[in-house]
Design a protein around this motif. Structure first.
Motif: not given
Length: 59
Positions: A29-45
């Motif tokens: 999204p442009v003009g706002q802060t977002a969080t980019l999150s990486a999750v593994n195959f177990d669903g763990k962040t």
């Protein structure tokens, strides 16, 4: 899996990352802060990072 989460907590974009993959295109999204999150195959962040996209023109 990579997921972009907007400030209000809703999911903005998501994409699957294959083993050995070194790049991935996602929308942010442009003009706002977002969080980019990486999750593994177990669903763990695995990692999160706050990102902000700004600018004055679209290329």
């Amino acid at each position: 899996m990579l997921t972009v989460i907007k400030q209000d907590g809703t999911e903005f974009d998501t994409g699957t990352v294959q083993s050995g993959q070194t790049s991935k295109t996602l929308f942010l999204p442009v003009g706002q802060t977002a969080t980019l999150s990486a999750v593994n195959f177990d669903g763990k962040t695995v990692e999160t990072i706050d990102v902000t996209v700004s600018g004055t023109k679209i290329v």
